[in-house]
Design an enzyme around this catalytic site. Structure first.
Site, mmCIF file in Angstrom:
data_model
loop_
_atom_site.group_PDB
_atom_site.id
_atom_site.type_symbol
_atom_site.label_atom_id
_atom_site.label_comp_id
_atom_site.label_asym_id
_atom_site.label_seq_id
_atom_site.Cartn_x
_atom_site.Cartn_y
_atom_site.Cartn_z
ATOM 1 N N CYS A 48 -1.152 112.678 32.131
ATOM 2 C CA CYS A 48 -0.399 113.600 31.849
ATOM 3 C C CYS A 48 1.085 113.811 32.540
ATOM 4 O O CYS A 48 1.230 113.052 33.522
ATOM 5 C CB CYS A 48 -1.123 115.123 31.927
ATOM 6 S SG CYS A 48 -1.447 115.429 33.773
ATOM 7 N N CYS A 51 0.501 114.097 36.241
ATOM 8 C CA CYS A 51 0.461 112.704 37.210
ATOM 9 C C CYS A 51 1.802 112.046 37.223
ATOM 10 O O CYS A 51 1.811 111.588 38.312
ATOM 11 C CB CYS A 51 -0.456 112.068 36.021
ATOM 12 S SG CYS A 51 -1.910 112.912 35.874
ATOM 13 N N ASP A 450 -27.119 95.892 35.174
ATOM 14 C CA ASP A 450 -27.461 95.332 36.383
ATOM 15 C C ASP A 450 -27.501 96.448 37.469
ATOM 16 O O ASP A 450 -27.170 97.643 37.313
ATOM 17 C CB ASP A 450 -26.336 94.369 36.756
ATOM 18 C CG ASP A 450 -26.086 93.992 38.362
ATOM 19 O OD1 ASP A 450 -27.327 93.430 38.560
ATOM 20 O OD2 ASP A 450 -25.056 93.864 38.745
ATOM 21 N N ASP A 630 -21.877 93.006 36.824
ATOM 22 C CA ASP A 630 -20.518 93.029 37.609
ATOM 23 C C ASP A 630 -20.639 91.560 38.385
ATOM 24 O O ASP A 630 -19.494 91.343 38.753
ATOM 25 C CB ASP A 630 -20.147 94.206 38.333
ATOM 26 C CG ASP A 630 -21.176 93.996 39.705
ATOM 27 O OD1 ASP A 630 -22.325 93.616 39.688
ATOM 28 O OD2 ASP A 630 -20.757 94.234 40.800
ATOM 29 N N ASP A 634 -24.418 87.820 37.013
ATOM 30 C CA ASP A 634 -24.597 88.548 35.464
ATOM 31 C C ASP A 634 -23.869 87.645 34.523
ATOM 32 O O ASP A 634 -23.820 87.927 33.394
ATOM 33 C CB ASP A 634 -23.953 89.851 35.762
ATOM 34 C CG ASP A 634 -24.904 90.734 36.618
ATOM 35 O OD1 ASP A 634 -26.026 90.497 36.694
ATOM 36 O OD2 ASP A 634 -24.140 91.644 37.355
#
Lengths: 732, 53
Positions: A48, A51, A450, A630, A634
């Site tokens: 926004c 920010c 995972d 991650d 995997d």
């Protein structure tokens, strides 16, 4: 410009390594040269006006920063700060509550100078200008301009429309030509045919001083289709830049020891037999054998184990593991293509080709639509020619049919929905890397998670410390002396305790830390080093603190749950999806977490191949699997699954293998993404139905020979607008 | 109908000015951050004087 169908189909590359390696090498090569003045940081949580001001103010207030500018569309901030590095600025942003990651400006150069996108925008502008001007003239004709005036208006329209179609239609002509040469009928063939036929017929009619000219239709077609093309391009450009951004995060370099001199080289230059030094906290760049030093190794990304493994001379290490406590010298046994990392990549490649090519909804629609349109136009030409024997009338009617059935709304139907859905997910912190990922995600009925690094943060947290009051300062001080994850967790957990003054603090790599406190020897470390009895099968990780001559105290740690993990799992289960936990970690730890999250099905101690096999088995049973993971372990499973998501903290190979990347730390957007994807697919189908509905109404009119340029213009614009509005409903 | 010889060039000219403005905006990177520009005007930071770039 590729054609519509080709644009949706491919993943970024068949082989993730091919995608990541050249870019990463390029980054490594450039790292030798002095750093840039401009730093680019990604800001996944900015959203926004506040920010923007906060980030820019905080950065400009930092000494040494000349200017900072936030780009909210791309969630990035460009900082002009000569002499400062990302490491200096990321904490500044963390202090005001913004996550930030470093990006490499070189790797991103291609995306900032987005030539193709601006080229398309330019064509949209030109065709919009032409459309408006021709429309002004056409309205005069429709409202009854006669004879010479009508001809004049038609000629002026022709003067505007012909160059416009020639310039703005190029993307369609080019891709239609490629698909014709490949002997396929893409969506672009009927489009190009309609454009050319409409222009040609209109010029002919104008020369004959006829009543109907379709210049406005031709240009309008260009305009609407270019918008669809631009939206599609933007979605894919964001995806591409996401992939570039991710490779920019990691720079593969190694410290080579040659005749005792340290030298930084790209990982690709390592040869078997080379000696490399790995500092504590560094990632092992190549497979090798330890020749010197003792340390502990974190294998979480490779195997999913949370417990670090002690390491000493003679031990074999694989690329991708993280060295924790002591410096190591490693003799390289395999590098580059021969390393275990590359072997895993090969596994990913195999899994990926097994997944096969997914046919997107747009492709399936185009496949049925294009031949039907051509057949219809040809049939109307043949029918009218047979009935009336008038060539000019028959060609006119065939052209009207082609214009009205032209997949104008169809060309907008998918890109408009994809843009609006991916925009929504982007705001929630999900980057979509693949064009068909949303459609595949909508079909998911089984979700495989995972454990380490995905459902948990992969960072231990102090949960229990039964220490007497006077020992707490000692524990804090000892913990601060080490960079071991457990020690760091202990230091963080006791942040409000004043550290005690210690003497002779030394770290024993692979064992722990020892020091002198008030004349006594105090030690913090592994159970076997302190002579304590450890239960290796417990769900907790533990470390021990001992003062010589006294009973050691036990400190318990647990991996911290990723925020949103509980809600995410609960929501997926509430929607009736099967949730499975798959981990390479110890059974006790896995069962404990599954229990906590309410996951019924869990598998522990699974090898990387095992994971891919399990996902493969599930697919063979007909399940559509979403894999969230991650680690390197995997990667093959991610590639094998129907669709896959990995967090931004994942290893680059895993991120490249997955279809979507979670940029924030919260896991909840995963559940949300599935819901959004389902709605998006529903919208796409609705949009197809809408444009088909318009055709059902308009085509008989055209076939009967009653179609005028006015009707064509109305049908085209109304259907395009309805389709776009329907897609925008997704944003609410 | 003489008015047409005036009106048509004028309408085309006005349109061409718009098109030229659009192409200029495109070339000077004014479409690089549409979301940010939409939000920026909400902050009162550079209301008094323009940002010294």
């Amino acid at each position: 410009m590729t054609d519509l169908s080709a644009g949706y189909a491919p993943r970024l590359s068949a082989c993730p390594a091919c995608e990541a390696a050249p870019l990463a090498q390029h980054v490594a090569a450039r790292a030798e040269t002095p750093a840039h003045d401009a730093l680019i940081l990604s800001l996944p949580t900015a959203h926004c006006a506040l920010c923007i001001t906060q980030v820019e103010d905080a950065l400009t207030a930092h000494p040494g920063v000349r200017s900072a500018r936030v780009n909210l569309t791309l969630r990035r901030v460009t900082v002009d700060a000569p002499g400062l590095g990302a490491d200096d600025l990321i904490p500044v942003l963390a202090r005001i509550g913004y996550e930030a990651h470093e990006l490499d400006p070189g790797a991103l150069a291609a995306t900032t100078a987005d030539r193709a996108g601006r080229d398309l925008l330019m064509r949209i502008g030109v065709s919009g200008f032409a459309m408006m001007n021709i429309m002004i003239l056409s309205i005069a004709v429709w409202s009854g301009a006669e004879a010479a005036t009508r001809d004049l208006f038609h000629w002026i329209s022709a003067a505007i429309a012909l160059p416009t179609v020639a310039f703005c239609g190029q993307p369609f002509f080019a891709s239609a030509w490629t698909s014709v040469r490949a002997r396929r009928l893409g969506m672009d063939v009927p489009i190009s045919l309609a454009l050319i036929l409409a222009s040609a017929i209109s010029v002919f009619e104008t020369a004959q001083s006829g009543h109907h000219a379709y210049f406005d239709a031709a240009v309008m077609l260009c305009f609407f289709l270019l918008i669809g093309r631009y939206l599609d391009h933007r979605t894919r450009a964001i995806a591409r830049s996401a992939a570039a951004e991710l490779t920019a995060l990691e720079v593969p370099r190694a410290t080579l020891l040659r005749d005792g001199v340290e030298q930084t080289v790209p990982v690709a230059d390592l040869r078997p037999g080379d000696l490399i030094r790995v500092r504590p906290g560094g990632r092992i760049p190549a497979d090798g054998e330890i020749t010197e030093g003792a340390s502990e190794i974190d294998r979480a990304l490779l195997t999913g184990e949370t417990l670090p493994v002690p390491a000493g001379p003679g031990m074999i290490l694989s690329a991708g593991e993280v060295n924790l406590t002591g410096p190591l010298v490693i003799r390289v046994t395999a590098a580059g293509r021969d390393s275990s990392l590359a072997r895993l990549t090969a596994l990913v490649e195999a899994a990926e080709s097994a997944r096969g090519r997914y046919t997107s909804l747009a492709e399936r629609a185009a496949r049925g639509y294009s031949p039907a349109v051509h057949a219809l136009a040809f049939a109307s030409f043949a029918g009218w020619f047979w009935a009336s024997g008038d060539l000019r009338l028959s060609v006119n009617i065939a052209a009207a049919v082609l214009i009205i059935t032209c997949p104008c709304a169809l060309g907008l139907a998918v890109p408009a929905v994809a843009t609006s859905a991916s925009g929504r997910l982007f705001r929630r912190g999900l980057l979509i890397k693949d064009g068909t990922a949303l459609e595949r995600l909508a079909e998911v009925d089984t979700v495989v998670f995972d454990k380490t690094g995905t459902l948990t943060m992969g960072q231990p947290q102090l949960v229990r410390a039964d220490l007497p009051q006077d020992l707490q300062p000692v524990a804090r001080a000892l913990a601060e002396a080490s960079s071991h994850p457990l020690a760091r967790a202990l230091a963080a957990g006791m942040a409000d305790v004043e550290p005690a003054a210690l003497q002779d603090v030394t770290e024993r790599p692979g064992q722990g830390v020892e020091a002198r406190w008030q004349g006594q020897r105090v030690r913090l470390g592994r159970a076997d080093w302190l002579g304590a009895a450890d239960d290796k099968d417990g769900a907790m990780l533990s470390s021990w603190l001992a003062i010589d001559g006294q009973r050691p105290f036990r400190l318990d740690f647990a991996d911290r749950l990723r925020p949103g993990a509980r809600e995410c799992v609960a929501r997926l289960r509430a929607e009736g999806r099967r949730v499975i936990l798959l981990s390479g970690d110890r059974p006790a730890a896995v069962a404990h977490l599954a229990d906590e999250l309410g996951i019924g099905e869990c598998y522990a101690g699974v090898s990387p191949t095992g994971k891919a096999d399990l996902v493969g088995q599930l697919s063979d049973q007909g399940a559509r699997v979403l894999m969230v993971g991650d680690g390197l372990n995997d990667t093959a499973a991610l590639a094998r699954a129907h669709v896959s998501i990995s967090p931004a903290s994942a290893l680059d190979a895993a991120r490249v293998a997955s279809d979507m990347v979670l940029t924030g730390t919260n896991l909840l957007p995963v559940a949300e993404a599935v819901a959004v994807a389902e709605r998006a697919t529903r919208r796409i189908r609705e949009n197809f139905a809408i444009s088909f509905g318009y055709n059902v109404v308009a085509v008989p009119v055209a076939l009967a020979g009653f179609a005028t340029p006015l009707i064509a213009a109305l049908a085209m614009s109304i259907s395009s607008i309805t389709v776009t509005l329907n897609a925008l409903r997704l944003n609410r | 109908m003489d008015v047409l010889t005036m009106l048509i060039p004028i309408s085309l000219g006005l349109g061409a000015i718009g098109l030229a403005a659009f192409i200029w905006a495109l070339r000077t990177h004014q479409f690089d951050d549409p979301q940010g520009d939409a939000q920026r005007f909400l902050s009162s930071r550079w209301d008094d004087k323009p940002r010294p770039d």
